[in-house]
Scaffold this motif. Structure first.
Motif, mmCIF file in Angstrom:
data_model
loop_
_atom_site.group_PDB
_atom_site.id
_atom_site.type_symbol
_atom_site.label_atom_id
_atom_site.label_comp_id
_atom_site.label_asym_id
_atom_site.label_seq_id
_atom_site.Cartn_x
_atom_site.Cartn_y
_atom_site.Cartn_z
ATOM 1 N N CYS A 1 0.878 -1.104 -0.272
ATOM 2 C CA CYS A 1 -0.325 0.273 -0.017
ATOM 3 C C CYS A 1 0.801 1.075 0.137
ATOM 4 N N CYS B 1 0.083 3.153 3.645
ATOM 5 C CA CYS B 1 0.340 2.328 4.887
ATOM 6 C C CYS B 1 1.555 1.434 4.497
ATOM 7 N N CYS C 1 -5.916 -0.889 -0.933
ATOM 8 C CA CYS C 1 -5.761 -1.449 0.487
ATOM 9 C C CYS C 1 -6.740 -1.645 1.394
ATOM 10 N N CYS D 1 -6.857 1.101 4.544
ATOM 11 C CA CYS D 1 -7.185 2.288 4.463
ATOM 12 C C CYS D 1 -6.939 3.552 3.340
ATOM 13 N N GLY E 1 -6.199 2.852 0.581
ATOM 14 C CA GLY E 1 -4.597 3.798 -0.420
ATOM 15 C C GLY E 1 -4.398 3.296 -2.151
HETATM 16 ZN ZN ZN Z 1 -2.983 1.113 3.511
#
Ligand code: ZN
Length: 240
Positions: free
Chosen positions: A127, A130, A149, A152, A154
């Protein structure tokens, strides 16, 4: 061939440096031979080298993944005789390590342990926000979407070195050290026309440089032996 066999049998410090040609027998073509991608929105046609760049990844992530999933991922690919012969050499305590330009993870699948991947691996993904890590399956399962992700949301990026990105210095230094100290250096399936390949091979200081490649390379004159033909055949014969 017999002389090279003798050199291999007698050495306990062999290093292998390989490129795309090592994996073609596993059904993984050199991406440079892939068709580009026609980008409908812009009416533009992109070459593989453009698509596999940092700029393109950041600006056209969906198009990047369309190309990447269809042209760069071969989850069914199996190690071929070249990978297996090298793994066997390492088990015998003769091969110190592999330096590869390939990102397919087939050396490890064949059982090799010390593998330095100059351009990363499609098997590792992370990711961008994170840094959570994801397997290849996550990328495959994202279908037509950009992989995201779980934690999060992402964007996930393959741990593959794109054009415009720099190589991992630690991997590069380990590769340089392995090659500098090698007794026998086998170079296979690479045109040796791009960096860092050419520069790394030049670091070799010994007098047992073996080049296995179908086409001539600009470093053939430095080789102590040059073998043409299929890499899987040649390595299988050299080792067994
Ligand atoms: Zn993430």
């Amino acid at each position: 061939m017999e002389e090279v066999q003798k050199v291999i049998v007698e050495s306990s410090n062999i290093v292998f440096f390989g490129g795309a040609g090592t994996s073609t027998e596993s059904g993984i073509p050199d991406f440079r031979s892939a068709d580009g991608l026609y980008h409908a929105g812009s009416g533009q046609q992109y070459a593989p080298e453009q698509i596999l760049s940092r700029d393109f990844f950041m600006s056209h992530m969906a198009a990047f993944y369309t190309f990447y999933k269809t042209k760069m991922l071969y989850p069914e690919a199996k190690p071929n005789r070249a990978h297996l012969a090298l793994a066997e050499l390492e088990r015998r305590g003769q091969l110190r390590g592999i330096v590869t330009q390939n990102i397919d993870g087939l050396h490890q699948l064949a059982g090799s342990r010390n593998v330095l991947e100059l351009h990363g691996s499609v098997l590792r993904n992370y990711c961008m926000s994170c840094k959570a890590e994801y397997p290849l399956e996550t990328i495959m399962a994202s279908a037509d979407d950009i992989p995201r992700c779980e934690k999060c949301q992402g964007f996930i990026k393959p741990d593959v070195v794109l054009y415009q990105e720099s190589l991992d210095m630690e991997v590069l230094e380990q590769a340089a050290s392995l090659i500098t100290q090698a007794d026998v250096l086998i170079v296979a399936g690479t045109s040796l026309t791009v960096q860092p390949a050419a520069g790394l091979v030049r670091l070799y200081e010994g007098n047992r440089l073996i080049i296995i490649n179908r086409d001539p390379t600009p470093m053939d004159h430095l080789a102590n032996a040059r073998l043409g033909g299929n890499i899987g055949d040649v390595l299988h014969e050299l080792v067994n």
